[in-house]
Scaffold this motif. Sequence first.
Motif, PDB file in Angstrom:
ATOM      1  N   LYS A 150      -2.923  18.793 -17.788  1.00  0.00           N
ATOM      2  CA  LYS A 150      -3.424  19.894 -17.113  1.00  0.00           C
ATOM      3  C   LYS A 150      -2.777  21.179 -17.313  1.00  0.00           C
ATOM      4  O   LYS A 150      -3.481  22.177 -17.767  1.00  0.00           O
ATOM      5  N   VAL A 151      -1.370  21.191 -17.363  1.00  0.00           N
ATOM      6  CA  VAL A 151      -0.726  22.270 -17.667  1.00  0.00           C
ATOM      7  C   VAL A 151      -1.068  23.008 -19.195  1.00  0.00           C
ATOM      8  O   VAL A 151      -1.230  24.014 -19.523  1.00  0.00           O
ATOM      9  N   ALA A 152      -1.022  21.767 -19.906  1.00  0.00           N
ATOM     10  CA  ALA A 152      -1.195  22.291 -21.474  1.00  0.00           C
ATOM     11  C   ALA A 152      -2.722  22.958 -21.686  1.00  0.00           C
ATOM     12  O   ALA A 152      -2.713  23.905 -22.319  1.00  0.00           O
ATOM     13  N   ALA A 153      -3.503  22.368 -20.888  1.00  0.00           N
ATOM     14  CA  ALA A 153      -4.965  22.913 -20.842  1.00  0.00           C
ATOM     15  C   ALA A 153      -4.898  24.219 -20.669  1.00  0.00           C
ATOM     16  O   ALA A 153      -5.780  25.051 -21.278  1.00  0.00           O
ATOM     17  N   LEU A 154      -4.252  24.550 -19.147  1.00  0.00           N
ATOM     18  CA  LEU A 154      -4.172  26.091 -18.852  1.00  0.00           C
ATOM     19  C   LEU A 154      -3.657  26.963 -19.891  1.00  0.00           C
ATOM     20  O   LEU A 154      -4.017  27.883 -19.950  1.00  0.00           O
ATOM     21  N   ALA A 197      -3.702  35.259 -16.649  1.00  0.00           N
ATOM     22  CA  ALA A 197      -2.386  35.498 -15.632  1.00  0.00           C
ATOM     23  C   ALA A 197      -2.231  34.112 -15.074  1.00  0.00           C
ATOM     24  O   ALA A 197      -0.990  33.976 -14.685  1.00  0.00           O
ATOM     25  N   LEU A 198      -3.147  33.160 -15.018  1.00  0.00           N
ATOM     26  CA  LEU A 198      -3.037  31.749 -14.268  1.00  0.00           C
ATOM     27  C   LEU A 198      -1.768  31.112 -15.204  1.00  0.00           C
ATOM     28  O   LEU A 198      -0.778  30.564 -14.904  1.00  0.00           O
ATOM     29  N   ALA A 199      -1.809  31.122 -16.579  1.00  0.00           N
ATOM     30  CA  ALA A 199      -0.886  30.396 -17.520  1.00  0.00           C
ATOM     31  C   ALA A 199       0.498  31.047 -17.238  1.00  0.00           C
ATOM     32  O   ALA A 199       1.601  30.599 -17.541  1.00  0.00           O
ATOM     33  N   THR A 200       0.450  32.517 -16.943  1.00  0.00           N
ATOM     34  CA  THR A 200       1.934  33.111 -17.013  1.00  0.00           C
ATOM     35  C   THR A 200       2.313  32.544 -15.717  1.00  0.00           C
ATOM     36  O   THR A 200       3.644  32.982 -15.645  1.00  0.00           O
ATOM     37  N   ARG A 201       2.009  32.047 -14.617  1.00  0.00           N
ATOM     38  CA  ARG A 201       2.463  31.749 -13.386  1.00  0.00           C
ATOM     39  C   ARG A 201       2.404  30.052 -13.385  1.00  0.00           C
ATOM     40  O   ARG A 201       2.942  29.488 -12.207  1.00  0.00           O
ATOM     41  N   ALA A 202       2.012  29.509 -14.329  1.00  0.00           N
ATOM     42  CA  ALA A 202       1.954  27.970 -14.283  1.00  0.00           C
ATOM     43  C   ALA A 202       3.258  27.378 -15.161  1.00  0.00           C
ATOM     44  O   ALA A 202       3.503  27.481 -16.415  1.00  0.00           O
ATOM     45  N   PRO A 214      -3.068  21.471 -10.419  1.00  0.00           N
ATOM     46  CA  PRO A 214      -2.185  20.492 -10.787  1.00  0.00           C
ATOM     47  C   PRO A 214      -1.555  19.683  -9.708  1.00  0.00           C
ATOM     48  O   PRO A 214      -1.243  18.567  -9.924  1.00  0.00           O
ATOM     49  N   VAL A 215      -1.381  20.239  -8.601  1.00  0.00           N
ATOM     50  CA  VAL A 215      -1.032  19.603  -7.371  1.00  0.00           C
ATOM     51  C   VAL A 215      -2.015  18.457  -7.041  1.00  0.00           C
ATOM     52  O   VAL A 215      -1.499  16.998  -6.699  1.00  0.00           O
ATOM     53  N   SER A 216      -3.025  18.547  -7.044  1.00  0.00           N
ATOM     54  CA  SER A 216      -4.359  17.560  -6.881  1.00  0.00           C
ATOM     55  C   SER A 216      -4.031  16.450  -7.997  1.00  0.00           C
ATOM     56  O   SER A 216      -4.255  15.376  -7.647  1.00  0.00           O
ATOM     57  N   VAL A 217      -3.750  16.743  -9.281  1.00  0.00           N
ATOM     58  CA  VAL A 217      -3.457  15.801 -10.295  1.00  0.00           C
ATOM     59  C   VAL A 217      -2.331  14.913 -10.140  1.00  0.00           C
ATOM     60  O   VAL A 217      -2.576  13.620 -10.229  1.00  0.00           O
TER      61      VAL A 217
END
Length: 854
Positions: free
Chosen positions: A63-67, A112-117, A398-401
């Motif tokens: 999931k993180v890699a996809a983001l 922006a999401l990726a920069t905070r993930a 990612p929390v749900s994952v």
Amino acid sequence: MEFTRRRLLSTLPAAGLLAVLPARTGFAAGSAAAADPALLLANTRAVFAGTAEINARPEAAAKVAALHATARANLAAMADTGTATGELFAGVPLGTSDVNLATSYRMLYEIALATRAPGGGLHGDTAAQRRAVEGLVWLHERYYGDQARGYYGNWHNWEIAISTHVGKTFALLADVPGAVPAGLLTTYVASMDAYLRNGKDGDVDLDSRFHTGANLADITTNRIIQGALLAAAQETGGEARIARALEDQLTVFATIDPYDIRHGNTDGYYADGSFIQHHSVAYTGSYGRALLTRVVQTLKILDGTGFANTGALVPVVQRWVRDGFAPLIFEGWMMEIVKGRSVVRTTSGYTDVATVVEAVVDLADYAAGAEAAALKSYVKHIRATSRAALDPTGFVSPVSVVRYADIVGDEALPPADLNPAARSVAYNAMDKHVHRRPGFAFALARSSDRISKYEYMSGENLMPWFQGDGAYYLYLSGQDQTRAYGVDYYTVVSPYGLAGATAPVERRGTVPELYDGKLWYDNPGHPLNFTSSSESQNTYVYFPRGTNRHSGGAVLGAYGTSAMVQSDDVAYAERERLPDDFVVYRNATATKSWFMLDDEIVVLAAGVGDPAGRTVTTTVDARTADPSAAVTVTGARRDGRAWEGPGTAELSWLRYADAAEGTAVGYVFLDAPRVRVGLEDVTRSRRVVRTGNPDTAVTRTVFSATVDHEPRHGLARLAYALVPHASAEQLDTYRGRGPLTVTANSPRLQAVRHSGLRLEAANSFTPGSHDTAGLSIDGPASVLVRTGDDGRVGVAVADPTMDRDTVTVVLRGQPLRKAAGDDGIRVSRVAGGTKLVVDTHHAYGRSLTVSLET
């Protein structure tokens, strides 16, 4: 707390608002009990970007890699904001397309999401954050900030989609020092308020037809985040915005009472589990999913902040899952009958259910004890029975994952359905019925003057005309449902030949064909004001209702009956007030009943024909298979001789079998003229059902069993039974003295008896007395009577018109007395039997049941 027009204590089930919202003074900045907007924003970041701890889990890696991969692709496509180009992202031109503007904002959010993930190479990348913020500034200056130029296309993009992406982008960057220029937040909030044009004074308007159900949940969640951003930035009005938005959002938790409509709103969940959006569209599988997702996300972002006691809302959402969603999910597939125009999208019913699973995974974290265990076991049940592997990478959070991985990995949790093995559910508030047994599920779509026949919009579901006229879907256990239904079913099966449909033989034009390629009927100068989002467009084009009141049914234990009088739609009925160039179509006539038992679904039709003199067809079933599959069609003629199809014959029974899928369906013809059986390979493009679909050719083998009703023969009748998984030997037992008997089949009364189940079922349609099979029914009603092994007689009665105060039923035979049952049923002895007077006043189609004994 003062709620004025928003006061809902009388309508919110399971939790009054006082148990949900704290006193208004608790929001006061600086007070000892002040709620925490910074925590709300931190929760929001955790929901969408995850946390260092969560993202370090191996289950979250994909999931993180996809983001991060998405963000890198967006950065690569992003233009220099200092240039004069009309694109912020390559291939997404701006200036006239509201969809592209919303897409551009989404792509900025993804950066922006990726920069905070945590866990990816863009985490903490200030250069990427700067480009995202520069994009916000650029879009506002050129395409969003000018209120006179904006607000073209679909209102949803301006009032919901853009605000969603903008708010989350600000939330992601709010705690990054220097990331957001001074004044940019307040500038955007002012613009977002200004674009809330279906609202009131820059805020939600609960009296607006646009601010209901899932749409209202989206708008209010956006405003909750906006309020937290303002409060965290020490701008005025932040806490008040949160409080107001929460009060508004709580209206979506209220069970809709059709006899006490608030703000003119009929959108939302009903007592029987139905969900309606657009005021008349059965929509659990699309907007209902969106609402479920949004309210669970709201529970997560409010958790621990002090803005609301979210635990008081959890039981409400649990009921949605148990009674609203679970019956409609079969082996991981969302049923077609509640998907509106989205039935023809290329995403499948398995994808639909994945979003439900994510919501259930998170909801389980807020439930306790047996309820939490039941939700988690249901997640494992869906995973175990679905024919498509559920990919949690598609989850939003990612929390749900990680929560999903923990549930799946818990060996102490057994898979368990929230449905009992045998269940029959009458969703009468949305004119639908679901009947479940081990091995199959049957889903029926009806319509009425309350509920739309179908939904068409924006080039989606181009040929929907008969989807609510008794069309049904028989899902077989163990089958990959993408090979049976979904977009390919509508692509290759004739829209006039959907399973269960009775239709006149004619060719209808799609909306683009009828109106010069436009996706709606455009005539703003007419008194009815036909524009893309006008009420007239909704009423006559997008989701027209029927014109007959009779549509409903009853449930007794796990057995069900359903009934409908097929009607013209409202456009044909009101053709005199419509513009001359507005095209209307006349429907065929039919009175129909469905009796749903253990091994059979019995279908009766009477009064089948067409006042205009056209030939009419009734499709017994339409099924699809892979062209390489070894499909066989066999049967027996009425005289007992064997028969093989395709072809036309007077049949006693018919059997369809797909060896590749390991499935079979039997059809017993209790009263039918010649049956026309088709088996042909059909190739069509998926674009024939949705303009936005790829031009992908689909080839399927289409099986059809159809009865033709010629006008010269007058009004016709028909009786048959669907028998899932039937063998030829089993089907042959229905000949002669089988368990099924049709005791009445006319436009006044339809009834059957099943000797093996000791069950009698009837639907009456007209005023007056109706007598059959030991029953006498006064006026229109749906009735089920079954004698149990203990000798007790169970009776269920419902009013399918939803207008009657009482329904009277007399059971012929020895007198019986009430042993148990609903208070609304009065039992008395009469000459020759037992009289039941059933109070159906304000029952809205609900079944009332009683147990009788000697």
